[in-house]
Design a protein around this motif. Structure first.
Motif, short mmCIF file in Angstrom:
data_model
loop_
_atom_site.label_atom_id
_atom_site.label_comp_id
_atom_site.label_asym_id
_atom_site.label_seq_id
_atom_site.Cartn_x
_atom_site.Cartn_y
_atom_site.Cartn_z
N ASN A 108 1.96 4.87 -0.70
CA ASN A 108 1.41 3.78 -1.49
C ASN A 108 0.83 4.34 -2.78
N GLY A 116 7.61 -2.41 -5.21
CA GLY A 116 7.60 -2.63 -3.77
C GLY A 116 6.41 -3.47 -3.34
N GLY A 129 4.02 -0.03 -2.34
CA GLY A 129 5.12 0.83 -1.89
C GLY A 129 6.21 0.94 -2.93
N TYR A 137 12.84 5.99 -6.20
CA TYR A 137 12.61 5.79 -4.78
C TYR A 137 12.23 7.16 -4.24
#
Length: 68
Positions: A2, A30, A34, A50
């Protein structure tokens, strides 16, 4: 993993001779902090990232107040 906007993303080199990359997280796409993250790297390049197992997030507070 996070993060918050302003945190630093450290991506460690995966092979010998490959340098680590450090960038500032400028956007979080996210849920609940995230990934994926939009990151601005030191050279000014921006990318959608990512993060994999070779990456760590450093909070902006820790970056501003390093432990001595």
């Amino acid at each position: 993993m996070n993060a918050r906007i302003g945190d630093l993303l450290h991506v460690h080199g995966a092979v010998v001779g490959q340098h680590d990359r450090v960038g500032e997280i400028i956007e979080i796409r996210g849920d609940s902090g995230g990934p994926p993250y939009v990151v601005r790297f030191e050279d000014g390049h921006e990318a959608l990232v990512y993060p994999g197992p070779d990456a760590v997030v450093e909070s902006r507070e820790a970056a501003r107040h390093p432990v001595r």
